[in-house]
Motif scaffolding. Structure first.
Motif, mmCIF file in Angstrom:
data_model
loop_
_atom_site.group_PDB
_atom_site.id
_atom_site.type_symbol
_atom_site.label_atom_id
_atom_site.label_comp_id
_atom_site.label_asym_id
_atom_site.label_seq_id
_atom_site.Cartn_x
_atom_site.Cartn_y
_atom_site.Cartn_z
ATOM 1 N N LYS A 4 29.805 101.774 14.623
ATOM 2 C CA LYS A 4 30.689 101.367 15.717
ATOM 3 C C LYS A 4 29.954 101.594 17.039
ATOM 4 C CE LYS A 4 34.567 103.644 15.076
ATOM 5 N NZ LYS A 4 35.994 103.986 15.323
ATOM 6 N N LYS A 5 30.170 100.687 17.986
ATOM 7 C CA LYS A 5 29.389 100.723 19.223
ATOM 8 C C LYS A 5 30.273 100.601 20.457
ATOM 9 C CE LYS A 5 26.930 97.144 17.700
ATOM 10 N NZ LYS A 5 27.088 97.168 16.235
ATOM 11 N N ILE A 6 29.887 101.313 21.512
ATOM 12 C CA ILE A 6 30.361 101.010 22.861
ATOM 13 C C ILE A 6 29.163 100.414 23.574
ATOM 14 C CG2 ILE A 6 31.179 101.926 25.066
ATOM 15 C CD1 ILE A 6 32.619 104.127 23.536
ATOM 16 N N VAL A 7 29.288 99.159 23.985
ATOM 17 C CA VAL A 7 28.168 98.437 24.596
ATOM 18 C C VAL A 7 28.460 98.231 26.082
ATOM 19 C CG1 VAL A 7 26.776 96.333 24.550
ATOM 20 C CG2 VAL A 7 27.676 97.276 22.404
ATOM 21 N N LEU A 8 27.527 98.645 26.916
ATOM 22 C CA LEU A 8 27.634 98.488 28.363
ATOM 23 C C LEU A 8 26.808 97.279 28.778
ATOM 24 C CD1 LEU A 8 26.934 102.248 29.240
ATOM 25 C CD2 LEU A 8 29.145 101.193 28.697
ATOM 26 N N LEU A 9 27.438 96.329 29.458
ATOM 27 C CA LEU A 9 26.747 95.098 29.844
ATOM 28 C C LEU A 9 26.834 94.889 31.352
ATOM 29 C CD1 LEU A 9 25.457 92.273 29.445
ATOM 30 C CD2 LEU A 9 27.743 91.424 28.869
ATOM 31 N N GLY A 10 25.705 94.561 31.963
ATOM 32 C CA GLY A 10 25.672 94.260 33.390
ATOM 33 C C GLY A 10 24.234 94.158 33.856
ATOM 34 N N GLY A 11 24.044 94.225 35.159
ATOM 35 C CA GLY A 11 22.697 94.165 35.725
ATOM 36 C C GLY A 11 22.114 95.552 35.884
ATOM 37 N N SER A 12 21.330 95.737 36.942
ATOM 38 C CA SER A 12 20.675 97.033 37.139
ATOM 39 C C SER A 12 21.663 98.121 37.552
ATOM 40 C CB SER A 12 19.551 96.910 38.172
ATOM 41 O OG SER A 12 20.043 96.364 39.380
ATOM 42 N N ASN A 13 22.878 97.728 38.009
ATOM 43 C CA ASN A 13 23.887 98.745 38.309
ATOM 44 C C ASN A 13 24.283 99.482 37.037
ATOM 45 O OD1 ASN A 13 27.116 98.537 37.757
ATOM 46 N ND2 ASN A 13 26.198 96.507 37.561
ATOM 47 N N VAL A 14 24.117 98.828 35.886
ATOM 48 C CA VAL A 14 24.382 99.457 34.588
ATOM 49 C C VAL A 14 23.129 100.169 34.083
ATOM 50 C CG1 VAL A 14 25.002 99.003 32.174
ATOM 51 C CG2 VAL A 14 26.215 97.830 34.018
ATOM 52 N N ALA A 15 21.984 99.519 34.208
ATOM 53 C CA ALA A 15 20.722 100.121 33.743
ATOM 54 C C ALA A 15 20.494 101.488 34.392
ATOM 55 C CB ALA A 15 19.550 99.188 34.056
ATOM 56 N N PHE A 16 20.677 101.563 35.714
ATOM 57 C CA PHE A 16 20.448 102.795 36.467
ATOM 58 C C PHE A 16 21.695 103.687 36.528
ATOM 59 C CE2 PHE A 16 16.849 100.399 37.814
ATOM 60 C CZ PHE A 16 15.963 101.232 38.471
ATOM 61 N N GLY A 17 22.810 103.181 36.033
ATOM 62 C CA GLY A 17 24.085 103.788 36.386
ATOM 63 C C GLY A 17 24.787 104.655 35.375
ATOM 64 N N PHE A 18 24.127 105.010 34.257
ATOM 65 C CA PHE A 18 24.831 105.786 33.232
ATOM 66 C C PHE A 18 23.972 106.889 32.628
ATOM 67 C CE2 PHE A 18 27.553 102.097 33.379
ATOM 68 C CZ PHE A 18 28.807 102.687 33.273
ATOM 69 N N ASN A 19 24.682 107.923 32.188
ATOM 70 C CA ASN A 19 24.115 108.926 31.301
ATOM 71 C C ASN A 19 24.838 108.731 29.967
ATOM 72 O OD1 ASN A 19 23.619 111.245 29.757
ATOM 73 N ND2 ASN A 19 23.348 112.523 31.568
ATOM 74 N N SER A 20 24.261 107.935 29.099
ATOM 75 C CA SER A 20 24.925 107.558 27.857
ATOM 76 C C SER A 20 25.160 108.743 26.927
ATOM 77 C CB SER A 20 24.122 106.478 27.133
ATOM 78 O OG SER A 20 24.148 105.275 27.870
#
Length: 305
Positions: free
Chosen positions: A53-69
């Motif tokens: 099962k997955k939680i997938v985060l999709l977006g631009g660099s605001n997502v790439a730089f924006g999380f501590n998964s």
């Protein structure tokens, strides 16, 4: 007159031939640098190829730089957390079409479109890089392909710059495919201090592209029929830029609600103080990413996830 019409007809034909030569030479003769930042898309699609099962985060660099998964993983232990964000100029349409193939019933997809993407959501140079490296134009629309080829000069300059910056990886901050962790979070900048103050920017959206809302709505409906939960969430934004851009932000919020693709929470929840940003109004530093992640966790828990 006959010569004039022959010349007129030959111009687009020559243009098509030149584009064809350019594409073939880039794919087979002068290959792209394998460490291009945009090519992390390929790695992230591989992360999706499991049956968990997955939680997938999709977006631009605001997502790439924006999380501590890893923080998300601690709260949602039954899920793999996969951050597929890279660059807004890959577009939002292409990555969503790529990702949906790997989603299964029980998965959660959270989409964080950047405000400029509401003017169409089509990709640019980074999308062209991905397609050329993969030698495949699957999941890319004709309009999107043409849009990605508008700035060939910029594309060439980017390839030259990347061959230089690739050699500086780990020495100074650079955008590089190797800078993502095992969850897809970009962390390379955590090693380096911010060198200059970020200048606030005013986001101006005069008119949204209705087709992006239709695209979101149709994809949401298709995915939810298959048991996949789809959530739309505002992007994170530097507070001083957000204040300058509030009219455009409110306009987009209203349009999202009108088109039955409303955000899960208010945009104001993601206006962070300037000190939490690294090098652009969308790129969070390490501390900022942790704050933003905790806010997302709080909202998801409140909504019953």
């Amino acid at each position: 007159m006959k010569y004039f019409f022959k010349t007129l007809i030959s111009i687009p034909i020559i243009g098509i031939l030149l584009i064809g030569i350019f594409l073939i030479s880039t794919m087979y003769v002068i290959p792209l640098n394998k460490n291009l930042y945009s090519l992390a898309h390929i790695d992230k699609m591989k992360m999706l190829q499991n049956n968990h099962k997955k939680i997938v985060l999709l977006g631009g660099s605001n997502v790439a730089f924006g999380f501590n998964s890893n923080l998300l993983k601690k709260e949602f232990i039954d899920y793999d957390i996969i951050n597929t964000g890279i660059h807004a100029s890959i577009g939002i349409r292409y990555p969503l079409k790529e990702i949906e193939f790997y989603l299964k019933s029980g998965d959660i997809l959270i989409i964080f479109p950047e405000y400029e993407q509401f003017e169409g959501g089509y990709g640019g140079t980074p999308l062209l890089e991905i397609c050329l490296y993969k030698k495949s134009f699957k999941n890319i629309e004709i309009k999107e392909l043409l849009n990605s080829m508008k700035n060939i000069k910029g594309f060439i300059i980017n390839q030259i710059n990347n061959r230089v910056s690739s050699k500086l990886y780990n020495k100074i901050f650079v955008y590089d495919r190797r800078g993502f962790n095992e969850n897809g979070d970009y962390i390379e900048h955590h090693k380096f201090r911010r060198t200059s103050k970020i200048k606030p920017e005013k986001i101006i959206i005069n008119k949204v592209d209705q087709s992006i809302f239709d695209f979101f709505y149709n994809k949401k409906r298709e995915l939810e029929k298959n048991g996949i939960k789809v959530i739309f969430c505002p992007p994170v934004l530097e507070k001083s830029s957000a204040i300058m851009s509030i009219d455009s932000i409110k306009y987009i919020e209203e349009e999202m609600e009108k088109n039955k693709t409303q955000f899960i929470s208010k945009s104001e929840n993601y206006f962070l103080e300037d000190k939490y940003f690294y090098d652009t109004i969308y790129h969070l530093n390490k501390e900022g990413a942790e704050i933003r992640t905790k806010e997302i966790i709080k909202i998801l828990k409140k909504k019953g996830y």
